[in-house]
Design a protein around this motif. Structure first.
Motif, PDB file in Angstrom:
ATOM      1  N   LEU A  86       0.831  -1.206   0.000  1.00 33.33           N
ATOM      2  CA  LEU A  86       0.000   0.000   0.000  1.00 33.33           C
ATOM      3  C   LEU A  86       0.869   1.261   0.000  1.00 33.33           C
ATOM      4  O   LEU A  86       0.536   2.254  -0.673  1.00 33.33           O
ATOM      5  CB  LEU A  86      -0.932  -0.006   1.212  1.00 33.33           C
ATOM      6  N   LYS A  87       1.958   1.217   0.716  1.00 27.72           N
ATOM      7  CA  LYS A  87       2.850   2.378   0.750  1.00 27.72           C
ATOM      8  C   LYS A  87       3.478   2.627  -0.617  1.00 27.72           C
ATOM      9  O   LYS A  87       3.671   3.779  -1.036  1.00 27.72           O
ATOM     10  CB  LYS A  87       3.939   2.172   1.801  1.00 27.72           C
ATOM     11  N   ASP A  88       3.771   1.537  -1.342  1.00 26.35           N
ATOM     12  CA  ASP A  88       4.355   1.670  -2.678  1.00 26.35           C
ATOM     13  C   ASP A  88       3.343   2.173  -3.708  1.00 26.35           C
ATOM     14  O   ASP A  88       3.673   3.001  -4.559  1.00 26.35           O
ATOM     15  CB  ASP A  88       4.922   0.327  -3.146  1.00 26.35           C
ATOM     16  N   LEU A  89       2.116   1.662  -3.629  1.00 24.83           N
ATOM     17  CA  LEU A  89       1.125   1.985  -4.658  1.00 24.83           C
ATOM     18  C   LEU A  89       0.341   3.257  -4.364  1.00 24.83           C
ATOM     19  O   LEU A  89       0.037   4.031  -5.284  1.00 24.83           O
ATOM     20  CB  LEU A  89       0.153   0.812  -4.829  1.00 24.83           C
ATOM     21  N   VAL A  90      -0.030   3.460  -3.105  1.00 26.47           N
ATOM     22  CA  VAL A  90      -0.816   4.654  -2.737  1.00 26.47           C
ATOM     23  C   VAL A  90      -0.150   5.292  -1.508  1.00 26.47           C
ATOM     24  O   VAL A  90      -0.700   5.232  -0.393  1.00 26.47           O
ATOM     25  CB  VAL A  90      -2.290   4.286  -2.464  1.00 26.47           C
ATOM     26  N   PRO A  91       1.008   5.908  -1.676  1.00 27.83           N
ATOM     27  CA  PRO A  91       1.815   6.379  -0.532  1.00 27.83           C
ATOM     28  C   PRO A  91       1.128   7.413   0.348  1.00 27.83           C
ATOM     29  O   PRO A  91       1.428   7.486   1.543  1.00 27.83           O
ATOM     30  CB  PRO A  91       3.063   6.961  -1.211  1.00 27.83           C
ATOM     31  N   LYS A  92       0.238   8.193  -0.199  1.00 29.92           N
ATOM     32  CA  LYS A  92      -0.410   9.242   0.591  1.00 29.92           C
ATOM     33  C   LYS A  92      -1.776   8.832   1.145  1.00 29.92           C
ATOM     34  O   LYS A  92      -2.475   9.654   1.731  1.00 29.92           O
ATOM     35  CB  LYS A  92      -0.565  10.498  -0.261  1.00 29.92           C
ATOM     36  N   LYS A 189      -8.570  12.594 -19.831  1.00 27.93           N
ATOM     37  CA  LYS A 189      -9.546  13.396 -19.096  1.00 27.93           C
ATOM     38  C   LYS A 189      -9.011  14.825 -18.980  1.00 27.93           C
ATOM     39  O   LYS A 189      -7.826  15.085 -19.224  1.00 27.93           O
ATOM     40  CB  LYS A 189      -9.818  12.791 -17.718  1.00 27.93           C
ATOM     41  N   LYS A 190      -9.866  15.728 -18.584  1.00 30.49           N
ATOM     42  CA  LYS A 190      -9.459  17.126 -18.509  1.00 30.49           C
ATOM     43  C   LYS A 190      -8.343  17.337 -17.492  1.00 30.49           C
ATOM     44  O   LYS A 190      -7.531  18.262 -17.611  1.00 30.49           O
ATOM     45  CB  LYS A 190     -10.653  18.013 -18.179  1.00 30.49           C
ATOM     46  N   GLU A 191      -8.284  16.476 -16.457  1.00 28.78           N
ATOM     47  CA  GLU A 191      -7.231  16.615 -15.454  1.00 28.78           C
ATOM     48  C   GLU A 191      -5.873  16.134 -15.966  1.00 28.78           C
ATOM     49  O   GLU A 191      -4.821  16.508 -15.441  1.00 28.78           O
ATOM     50  CB  GLU A 191      -7.581  15.820 -14.188  1.00 28.78           C
ATOM     51  N   GLY A 192      -5.894  15.246 -16.987  1.00 32.81           N
ATOM     52  CA  GLY A 192      -4.663  14.702 -17.511  1.00 32.81           C
ATOM     53  C   GLY A 192      -4.892  13.312 -18.100  1.00 32.81           C
ATOM     54  O   GLY A 192      -6.036  12.860 -18.244  1.00 32.81           O
ATOM     55  N   THR A 193      -3.814  12.628 -18.434  1.00 30.35           N
ATOM     56  CA  THR A 193      -3.902  11.276 -18.983  1.00 30.35           C
ATOM     57  C   THR A 193      -3.748  10.258 -17.856  1.00 30.35           C
ATOM     58  O   THR A 193      -2.734  10.232 -17.157  1.00 30.35           O
ATOM     59  CB  THR A 193      -2.809  11.033 -20.043  1.00 30.35           C
ATOM     60  N   PHE A 194      -4.745   9.434 -17.699  1.00 29.50           N
ATOM     61  CA  PHE A 194      -4.732   8.408 -16.654  1.00 29.50           C
ATOM     62  C   PHE A 194      -4.289   7.079 -17.271  1.00 29.50           C
ATOM     63  O   PHE A 194      -4.794   6.665 -18.314  1.00 29.50           O
ATOM     64  CB  PHE A 194      -6.119   8.251 -16.028  1.00 29.50           C
ATOM     65  N   LYS A 195      -3.363   6.426 -16.630  1.00 30.34           N
ATOM     66  CA  LYS A 195      -2.889   5.109 -17.042  1.00 30.34           C
ATOM     67  C   LYS A 195      -3.629   4.059 -16.210  1.00 30.34           C
ATOM     68  O   LYS A 195      -3.400   3.925 -15.015  1.00 30.34           O
ATOM     69  CB  LYS A 195      -1.379   4.985 -16.809  1.00 30.34           C
ATOM     70  N   GLN A 196      -4.527   3.336 -16.859  1.00 27.20           N
ATOM     71  CA  GLN A 196      -5.392   2.383 -16.167  1.00 27.20           C
ATOM     72  C   GLN A 196      -4.854   0.957 -16.294  1.00 27.20           C
ATOM     73  O   GLN A 196      -4.526   0.504 -17.388  1.00 27.20           O
ATOM     74  CB  GLN A 196      -6.806   2.447 -16.740  1.00 27.20           C
ATOM     75  N   PRO A 223       2.769   9.087 -15.194  1.00 27.30           N
ATOM     76  CA  PRO A 223       3.522   7.935 -14.669  1.00 27.30           C
ATOM     77  C   PRO A 223       3.797   6.907 -15.752  1.00 27.30           C
ATOM     78  O   PRO A 223       3.053   6.799 -16.737  1.00 27.30           O
ATOM     79  CB  PRO A 223       2.616   7.392 -13.564  1.00 27.30           C
ATOM     80  N   ASP A 224       4.839   6.136 -15.552  1.00 28.27           N
ATOM     81  CA  ASP A 224       5.211   5.100 -16.512  1.00 28.27           C
ATOM     82  C   ASP A 224       4.239   3.924 -16.426  1.00 28.27           C
ATOM     83  O   ASP A 224       4.017   3.364 -15.342  1.00 28.27           O
ATOM     84  CB  ASP A 224       6.634   4.624 -16.228  1.00 28.27           C
ATOM     85  N   GLU A 225       3.700   3.547 -17.569  1.00 21.23           N
ATOM     86  CA  GLU A 225       2.725   2.459 -17.608  1.00 21.23           C
ATOM     87  C   GLU A 225       3.338   1.140 -17.135  1.00 21.23           C
ATOM     88  O   GLU A 225       2.689   0.355 -16.419  1.00 21.23           O
ATOM     89  CB  GLU A 225       2.189   2.301 -19.036  1.00 21.23           C
ATOM     90  N   GLY A 226       4.570   0.874 -17.516  1.00 21.30           N
ATOM     91  CA  GLY A 226       5.229  -0.362 -17.107  1.00 21.30           C
ATOM     92  C   GLY A 226       5.377  -0.474 -15.607  1.00 21.30           C
ATOM     93  O   GLY A 226       5.174  -1.555 -15.024  1.00 21.30           O
ATOM     94  N   ASP A 227       5.705   0.638 -14.951  1.00 16.92           N
ATOM     95  CA  ASP A 227       5.855   0.631 -13.496  1.00 16.92           C
ATOM     96  C   ASP A 227       4.517   0.370 -12.812  1.00 16.92           C
ATOM     97  O   ASP A 227       4.438  -0.389 -11.826  1.00 16.92           O
ATOM     98  CB  ASP A 227       6.435   1.957 -13.016  1.00 16.92           C
ATOM     99  N   LEU A 228       3.468   1.013 -13.329  1.00 12.87           N
ATOM    100  CA  LEU A 228       2.139   0.815 -12.747  1.00 12.87           C
ATOM    101  C   LEU A 228       1.685  -0.630 -12.905  1.00 12.87           C
ATOM    102  O   LEU A 228       1.105  -1.228 -11.980  1.00 12.87           O
ATOM    103  CB  LEU A 228       1.131   1.753 -13.402  1.00 12.87           C
ATOM    104  N   LEU A 229       1.925  -1.202 -14.076  1.00 13.61           N
ATOM    105  CA  LEU A 229       1.513  -2.580 -14.316  1.00 13.61           C
ATOM    106  C   LEU A 229       2.264  -3.543 -13.408  1.00 13.61           C
ATOM    107  O   LEU A 229       1.674  -4.488 -12.863  1.00 13.61           O
ATOM    108  CB  LEU A 229       1.744  -2.942 -15.782  1.00 13.61           C
ATOM    109  N   LYS A 230       3.545  -3.303 -13.228  1.00 12.86           N
ATOM    110  CA  LYS A 230       4.343  -4.151 -12.342  1.00 12.86           C
ATOM    111  C   LYS A 230       3.803  -4.110 -10.916  1.00 12.86           C
ATOM    112  O   LYS A 230       3.671  -5.145 -10.252  1.00 12.86           O
ATOM    113  CB  LYS A 230       5.797  -3.686 -12.368  1.00 12.86           C
ATOM    114  N   ASP A 231       3.483  -2.913 -10.449  1.00 13.69           N
ATOM    115  CA  ASP A 231       2.933  -2.781  -9.089  1.00 13.69           C
ATOM    116  C   ASP A 231       1.562  -3.443  -8.980  1.00 13.69           C
ATOM    117  O   ASP A 231       1.236  -4.072  -7.963  1.00 13.69           O
ATOM    118  CB  ASP A 231       2.820  -1.299  -8.721  1.00 13.69           C
ATOM    119  N   ALA A 232       0.750  -3.313 -10.024  1.00 13.34           N
ATOM    120  CA  ALA A 232      -0.588  -3.917 -10.006  1.00 13.34           C
ATOM    121  C   ALA A 232      -0.503  -5.437  -9.956  1.00 13.34           C
ATOM    122  O   ALA A 232      -1.278  -6.099  -9.249  1.00 13.34           O
ATOM    123  CB  ALA A 232      -1.380  -3.466 -11.231  1.00 13.34           C
ATOM    124  N   LYS A 233       0.431  -6.009 -10.695  1.00  8.08           N
ATOM    125  CA  LYS A 233       0.604  -7.469 -10.681  1.00  8.08           C
ATOM    126  C   LYS A 233       1.012  -7.959  -9.292  1.00  8.08           C
ATOM    127  O   LYS A 233       0.540  -8.996  -8.820  1.00  8.08           O
ATOM    128  CB  LYS A 233       1.656  -7.884 -11.712  1.00  8.08           C
TER     129      LYS A 233
END
Length: 300
Positions: A86-92, A189-196, A223-233
């Motif tokens: 949780l600290k790695d994926l959603v630190p705040k 989105k208007k706020e920016g590009t979200f990597k899902q 954020p880098d898509e590869g990093d997000l995918l690695k964390d999600a896995k």
């Protein structure tokens, strides 16, 4: 002896013989009735015996059965991931928000959001959601794992068909449950590009769906898509292991230590569980809730 006298004697003898024959016949009638009665009783007994044998045969026939579900509970959803993950994926994020559920032994979910504000440089946003749906075996709907597999496939298809998704990619995820698929894409989105990142995994009769997305807001980098995918896995593997551990099947967090919720499973509801097939038709809408800005993916 005169001829008249002889004639009367002959007539008397003939009448006596006829009377004897009548008496003999009369005596034979009750015997015939008794015999007929015995014959009738014997037939009735045979019918009764055959009916009893048929009923016994029907009652001894095996009732329809279906293989029992492997898992009968779910872990506490907000403790399914380790503190480190949780600290790695959603630190705040301070704490998870548990989704509403009529029966936490059948459906459970939790979400976390994190906003790392970098002042004039912008901010980094992250959103994480884990939902779990457990199926029960039923003679009409079939084995629980088959129901879960059908729902798993449906979840993957819906992720691939997400509204406004750009550059949709899919790939299998090895070493996670019985089967797992990752679907990732961009959302403008208007706020920016979200990597899902959406990963759907099945372990026995439980389907785990993990959504993780990130965006650079107010001018911060995407954020880098590869990093997000690695964390999600990594996170979805922990969630799947937590399901197995909650049911005494082993498993554990990906970092080697059991997750916070793995050793302490939720208590099954005292009331009968609701039909998982009915709950599946509700999609994941009863999982952890989030505002549209927190959850840019329209389907999970």
């Amino acid at each position: 002896m005169s001829e008249g006298t002889m004639q009367r004697r002959v007539e008397r003898d003939q009448r006596a013989k006829r009377l004897n024959r009548v008496l003999v016949c009369a005596a034979a009638v009750p015997v015939m009735l008794v015999a007929a009665g015995c014959s009738s009783d014997s037939g009735s007994g045979d019918s009764t015996d055959k009916a009893a044998e048929a009923a016994a045969s029907a009652s001894s026939s095996p009732s329809p059965t279906v293989q029992a579900a492997a898992y009968d509970k779910l872990p506490e959803p907000c403790k399914a991931l380790s503190k480190k993950t949780l600290k790695d994926l959603v630190p705040k994020s301070k704490s998870g928000k548990e989704g509403k559920s009529d029966d936490i032994s059948t459906r459970a979910g939790c979400s976390w959001d994190s906003l790392d504000n970098n002042g004039v440089k912008g901010s980094q946003f992250r959103w994480l959601n884990v939902s779990m749906l457990r199926f029960e075996s039923d003679v009409n709907r079939g084995p629980a794992d088959k129901q879960a597999q059908a729902y798993y496939e449906k979840q993957v298809q819906e992720a691939q068909a997400a509204e406004d998704a750009k550059g949709v990619k899919s790939e299998s995820v090895a070493g996670t449950g019985d089967q797992a698929t990752a679907v990732h894409y961009d959302l403008k989105k208007k706020e920016g590009t979200f990597k899902q990142q959406t990963i759907v995994a099945r372990v026995e009769n439980v389907v785990v769906t993990l959504d993780y997305n990130g965006a650079g807001l107010a001018g911060d980098k995407t954020p880098d898509e590869g990093d997000l995918l690695k964390d999600a896995k990594k996170a979805v593997k922990e969630a799947v292991d937590a399901v197995s551990t909650a049911n005494g099947k082993g498993g554990g967090a990906a970092d080697g230590a059991p997750s916070a919720g793995a050793s302490e499973s939720s208590k099954p509801s005292k009331s009968p569980s609701k039909s998982a097939s009915k709950e599946a038709s509700d999609e994941s809408s009863k999982g952890a809730s989030a505002s549209p800005s927190e959850k840019p993916a329209s389907k999970s």
